[in-house]
Enzyme design. Structure first.
Site, PDB file in Angstrom:
ATOM      1  N   HIS A 209       8.930  46.793  33.812  1.00 33.97           N
ATOM      2  CA  HIS A 209       7.835  47.569  33.210  1.00 33.97           C
ATOM      3  C   HIS A 209       6.509  47.098  33.825  1.00 33.97           C
ATOM      4  CE1 HIS A 209       6.040  50.155  30.175  1.00 33.97           C
ATOM      5  NE2 HIS A 209       5.085  49.236  30.118  1.00 33.97           N
TER       6      HIS A 209
ATOM      7  N   ILE B  92      17.675  55.819  28.015  1.00 31.72           N
ATOM      8  CA  ILE B  92      19.083  55.436  28.128  1.00 31.72           C
ATOM      9  C   ILE B  92      19.755  55.691  26.771  1.00 31.72           C
ATOM     10  CG2 ILE B  92      20.660  53.489  28.550  1.00 31.72           C
ATOM     11  CD1 ILE B  92      19.080  54.339  31.026  1.00 31.72           C
TER      12      ILE B  92
ATOM     13  N   SER C   8      10.609  52.034  45.391  1.00 28.36           N
ATOM     14  CA  SER C   8      10.240  50.789  46.085  1.00 28.36           C
ATOM     15  C   SER C   8      10.926  49.573  45.451  1.00 28.36           C
ATOM     16  CB  SER C   8       8.725  50.602  46.129  1.00 28.36           C
ATOM     17  OG  SER C   8       8.227  50.219  44.878  1.00 28.36           O
TER      18      SER C   8
ATOM     19  N   ASN D 299      15.222  46.076  32.610  1.00 28.58           N
ATOM     20  CA  ASN D 299      14.219  47.088  32.949  1.00 28.58           C
ATOM     21  C   ASN D 299      12.962  46.400  33.481  1.00 28.58           C
ATOM     22  OD1 ASN D 299      12.834  49.677  32.937  1.00 28.58           O
ATOM     23  ND2 ASN D 299      11.759  48.969  31.102  1.00 28.58           N
TER      24      ASN D 299
HETATM   25  C1  GAR Z   1       7.221  50.952  38.755  1.00 30.70           C
HETATM   26  O1  GAR Z   1       5.881  50.591  38.652  1.00 30.70           O
HETATM   27  C2  GAR Z   1       7.970  50.631  37.467  1.00 30.70           C
HETATM   28  O2  GAR Z   1       7.524  49.455  36.853  1.00 30.70           O
HETATM   29  C3  GAR Z   1       7.638  51.831  36.637  1.00 30.70           C
HETATM   30  O3  GAR Z   1       7.738  52.911  37.521  1.00 30.70           O
HETATM   31  C4  GAR Z   1       7.372  52.480  38.837  1.00 30.70           C
HETATM   32  C5  GAR Z   1       8.443  52.901  39.807  1.00 30.70           C
HETATM   33  O4  GAR Z   1       8.075  52.612  41.123  1.00 30.70           O
HETATM   34  N1  GAR Z   1       8.522  51.927  35.497  1.00 30.70           N
HETATM   35  C6  GAR Z   1       8.140  52.341  34.303  1.00 30.70           C
HETATM   36  O5  GAR Z   1       7.018  52.716  34.043  1.00 30.70           O
HETATM   37  C7  GAR Z   1       9.236  52.346  33.243  1.00 30.70           C
HETATM   38  N2  GAR Z   1       8.665  52.401  31.941  1.00 30.70           N
HETATM   39  P1  GAR Z   1       9.157  52.590  42.276  1.00 30.70           P
HETATM   40  O6  GAR Z   1       9.887  53.913  42.216  1.00 30.70           O
HETATM   41  O7  GAR Z   1       8.346  52.474  43.540  1.00 30.70           O
HETATM   42  O8  GAR Z   1      10.066  51.427  42.063  1.00 30.70           O
END
Ligand code: GAR
Length: 195
Positions: free
Chosen positions: A110, A94, A14, A108
């Site tokens: 988070h 990474i 997303s 990134n």
């Molecule tokens: C998001 O909430 C992002 O912040 C998190 O994974 C999700 C991906 O959602 N990332 C982490 O936790 C990285 N440490 P998406 O695939 O719908 O963008």
């Protein structure tokens, strides 16, 4: 010359989809030309296919060891002349030498107010479970530069959201994701304006 951007994503995508649409509609001086994923069945890969974005799948099933994997990251970024990397739900670490090459050029997102709920083990829904179990009233999202200290790079942008009425981690995730979709494109804009 517009900046060539690579997005790294493992899941639903997303953030990737939102970035792609906002970058196109806001006329930013950059474009997403490459999607890197470890997960060929992800929503991110599906979207990239439907939108003619170059896709590179890198995982341990395709490449036999870490050295080869690292080489693949580097060569695909070089081939596509990438000068900004956006980690949008990328669940792999990474490699340090990539971080060195792309110093201050990897962002990134988070799903918490870093430094809280960051570091080893804190990713995706794990973060929201921990926040819910700790009875937090406020959570949020953070965009930060990536350096060798996991989730500890300098913060570019951060936004809070009230979660006191949330009945579980899923509800928190939904609220935080809305914030993510707001701040990640903003962070990219800030980055591109500085170039
Ligand atoms: C998001 O909430 C992002 O912040 C998190 O994974 C999700 C991906 O959602 N990332 C982490 O936790 C990285 N440490 P998406 O695939 O719908 O963008």
């Amino acid at each position: 010359m517009p900046i060539n951007i690579a997005v790294f994503a493992s899941g639903a995508g997303s953030n990737f989809i939102n970035l792609f649409n906002k970058i196109a509609s806001n006329n930013l001086n950059g474009s997403i030309v490459l999607l890197v994923s470890n997960n060929p069945n992800s929503g991110a890969v599906k979207f990239a296919k439907n939108n003619d974005i170059c896709i590179k799948i890198i995982n341990k099933f395709r490449y036999k060891d870490k050295t080869t994997i690292n080489k693949e990251y580097k060569s695909s970024l070089k081939e596509n002349k990438i000068n900004l990397i956006l980690l949008a739900g990328f669940m792999k670490k990474i490699p340090v030498d990539l971080i060195k090459i792309y110093r201050n050029k990897i962002l990134n997102i988070h799903p918490s107010l870093l430094p809280d709920y960051g570091g080893k083990g804190f990713f995706g829904m794990n973060v929201h479970h921990a926040v819910f179990n700790a009875n937090e009233k406020i959570s949020g999202a953070t965009v930060h530069y990536v350096n060798k200290d996991y989730d500890r790079g300098p913060i570019l942008i951060q936004k809070k959201v009230e979660i006191q009425n949330c009945k579980g981690p899923n509800e928190i995730a939904k609220k935080v994701l809305e914030i993510e979709h707001e701040i990640f494109p903003k962070a990219v804009q800030i980055f591109l304006n500085k170039m």
